[in-house]
Enzyme design. Structure first.
Site, PDB file in Angstrom:
ATOM      1  N   GLY A   1       0.957  -0.571   4.025  1.00 33.53           N
ATOM      2  CA  GLY A   1       1.986   0.233   4.670  1.00 33.53           C
ATOM      3  C   GLY A   1       1.563   1.684   4.792  1.00 33.53           C
ATOM      4  O   GLY A   1       0.381   1.995   4.928  1.00 33.53           O
TER       5      GLY A   1
ATOM      6  N   GLY B   1       3.465   4.070  -0.221  1.00 33.35           N
ATOM      7  CA  GLY B   1       2.394   3.721  -1.155  1.00 33.35           C
ATOM      8  C   GLY B   1       2.500   4.484  -2.460  1.00 33.35           C
ATOM      9  O   GLY B   1       2.230   3.945  -3.545  1.00 33.35           O
TER      10      GLY B   1
ATOM     11  N   GLU C   1      -3.299  -0.528   0.885  1.00 23.54           N
ATOM     12  CA  GLU C   1      -3.898  -0.512   2.223  1.00 23.54           C
ATOM     13  C   GLU C   1      -3.001   0.350   3.098  1.00 23.54           C
ATOM     14  O   GLU C   1      -1.946  -0.107   3.557  1.00 23.54           O
ATOM     15  CB  GLU C   1      -4.019  -1.939   2.777  1.00 23.54           C
ATOM     16  CG  GLU C   1      -5.033  -2.806   2.039  1.00 23.54           C
ATOM     17  CD  GLU C   1      -6.460  -2.347   2.256  1.00 23.54           C
ATOM     18  OE1 GLU C   1      -6.713  -1.610   3.217  1.00 23.54           O
ATOM     19  OE2 GLU C   1      -7.332  -2.741   1.462  1.00 23.54           O
TER      20      GLU C   1
ATOM     21  N   CYS D   1      -3.352  -0.078  12.127  1.00 30.25           N
ATOM     22  CA  CYS D   1      -3.694   0.958  11.141  1.00 30.25           C
ATOM     23  C   CYS D   1      -5.071   1.563  11.376  1.00 30.25           C
ATOM     24  O   CYS D   1      -5.337   2.693  10.967  1.00 30.25           O
ATOM     25  CB  CYS D   1      -3.598   0.403   9.725  1.00 30.25           C
ATOM     26  SG  CYS D   1      -4.669  -1.021   9.419  1.00 30.25           S
TER      27      CYS D   1
END
Length: 506
Positions: A189, A194, A211, A245
């Site tokens: 995310g 995070g 990640e 991402c």
């Protein structure tokens, strides 16, 4: 304080304590079941991702469903090898003993998926967790509700419910889950969430993979094949409507290259999506109106040279290119995560590297250049989770490469064997025997201590270069085999009765 999910957690922990998931055969069965889930329900999954993101079937199958199936194939092919003891080198005192790495599962794993690739980013970590022998709680993203519902319905039909539990919900449910203690947490995310996940993990010193993302830069050098470069850049940027991402977030190039790129991009985008991209079945939509409005706000007062069309009712943003963007512009302050590509003109390579290094370390860094000295300079002068030359995004398809961030873009890595290792504790093992000769050498460590003992022990433990090249033991065995064959042949002939025995090579 126990959460409302304590009963589910306890059931999974009980399964793990009984050692059920440690069996390689059990792991293979569960991986094959997950494979069947993806194979049997391809159309259902495609429809769900279409509902969530208007994701084209091609992208849903290639980038999500087949990605998982291929992930599982790789695990099944290599599981026996990866789970075997990994023997290591050792010093003279232990020359007849065994030293190896034993991979064992952590135990209970929490996997929190992401909405932009709701299948891949939820199930790919699960593949690694299953292969390594863990039990798992799976939490899909609530921002892709259709895919989350399908997974909630399907997973119990294919996977062992005593080992794997899927829990749907939003922030309150995730908050409740984080009250529990896990043996490993895997989150995909944004950096802000995070940090929350990491704080929760810190309460129990739980190891974690994050990640995350960030602004992945792309430097476009002069004298590359601009048409091929443009196709690769535009595909990587606008796949999934820019909600990837590792999508290139912005381009750094000279003013001359900027004009060449814009001219070529207009033509190629028409080839990709037609004259009216809104009618194209190959272009996804922004996940919701909140993110739609965020992206629109980022490009206020920017110079739009391609696209720039918005339809709020369907969360549609056309593939958009901005020119002459300044580092201080709003679009350069956060990850775009949408179909908007700013171009920042720079004087040269050094200025580009300076801009990249002035920002948080990205998840990926892209370079388009044919000059080895430029490639080497970027490789050695920048820091990023990954580095891809003359293409975008496709490095994720190479599962022999680790995928993960650095700094603000994340920690930890996965894909292929890196997934297996991420969800495995690498236990160091030394197995000794009672060889009296080596015990005599080892007795130098015992009191009473003397300088003589100390000097002898240091000499035995001293690191030395291996004088023999790699593969020497195999060559020795091969040569000994030939010598043995020749000796046996000579003995048989000398013993009489056999006058001639041909060599096996004849």
């Amino acid at each position: 304080m126990a959460s409302k999910y304590a009963e589910v957690i306890n059931k999974l922990r009980t399964t793990f304590k009984h050692g059920i998931t440690k069996s390689l055969e059990y792991r293979k069965q569960q991986l094959k079941a997950l494979y069947r889930l993806c194979k049997d329900n391809e159309e259902v999954l495609v429809r769900a991702m279409k509902e969530d993101l208007n994701k084209p079937k091609f992208e849903s199958v290639v980038c999500e469903i087949e990605f998982i199936r291929n992930d599982i194939r790789g695990m099944l092919i290599n599981l026996e090898k990866w789970a075997s003891p990994e023997y290591t080198s050792k010093h003279v005192v232990l020359m007849f003993d065994s030293t190896f790495i034993h991979r064992e599962p952590f135990g209970l794993v929490l996997i929190i998926g992401a909405w932009n690739y709701p299948l891949q980013l939820t199930l790919s970590p699960l593949v690694g967790a299953i292969a390594a022998g863990n039990v798992a709680v799976i939490k899909p993203s609530e921002l892709s509700p259709a895919t989350a519902r399908v997974l909630e319905d399907l997973l119990p039909l294919y996977l062992d419910q005593n080992s794997y539990a899927l829990i749907n919900g939003g922030v309150p449910e995730t908050t409740e889950l984080l009250k529990e203690q896990y043996d490993y947490i895997f989150y995909t995310g944004c950096p802000s969430v995070g940090k929350i996940i990491r704080n929760a993990a810190n309460k129990h010193l739980t190891p974690i993979t994050l990640e995350l993302g960030g602004k992945s830069p792309l430097y476009l050098d002069k004298r590359v094949n601009i048409e091929i470069a443009c196709r690769r850049i535009l595909w990587g940027k606008f796949i999934n409507a820019g909600q990837t991402c590792v999508a290139p977030d912005y381009i750094l190039c000279s003013e001359e290259t900027q004009e060449e790129f814009i001219h070529m991009a207009s033509k190629i985008l028409s080839e990709f999506f037609g004259e009216n991209p809104q009618n194209s079945s190959d272009l996804a939509r922004i996940v919701n109106k909140k993110h739609f409005q965020r992206i629109c706000n980022l490009i206020t007062n920017s110079t739009v040279v391609v696209g720039g069309d918005f339809v709020e009712e369907e969360c549609y943003i056309s593939p958009t290119i901005l020119k002459d963007v300044k580092i201080s512009d709003p679009v350069m302050e956060e990850e775009i995560f949408g179909p908007v590509l700013p171009i920042v003109p720079v004087k040269d390579v050094d200025e580009a590297i300076s801009i990249i290094n002035s920002k948080e370390r990205p998840l990926s860094l892209y370079l388009f250049s044919t000059k080895d000295e430029v490639i080497k300079k970027f490789l050695n002068s920048t820091s990023s989770g990954s580095f891809c030359v003359n293409d975008t995004v496709v490095h994720l398809s190479v599962d022999t490469l680790p995928f993960g961030g650095i700094g603000n873009s994340g920690m930890g890595r996965y894909h292929g064997k890196y997934s297996f290792d991420t969800f495995s504790h690498l236990k160091a093992v030394l197995k000794r025997n009672f060889n009296p000769v080596l015990e005599q050498l080892g007795s130098l460590r015992y009191p009473p201590y003397t300088d003589q003992k100390m000097n002898k022990l240091m000499m035995l433990l001293k690191k030395r270069r291996n004088p023999f090249p790699y593969g020497t033991p195999y060559v020795i065995v091969f040569v000994l085999g030939i010598i043995t064959a020749v000796v046996i042949r000579f003995i048989l002939i000398a013993s009489g009765g056999i006058k001639y025995l041909p060599y096996p090579f004849h």
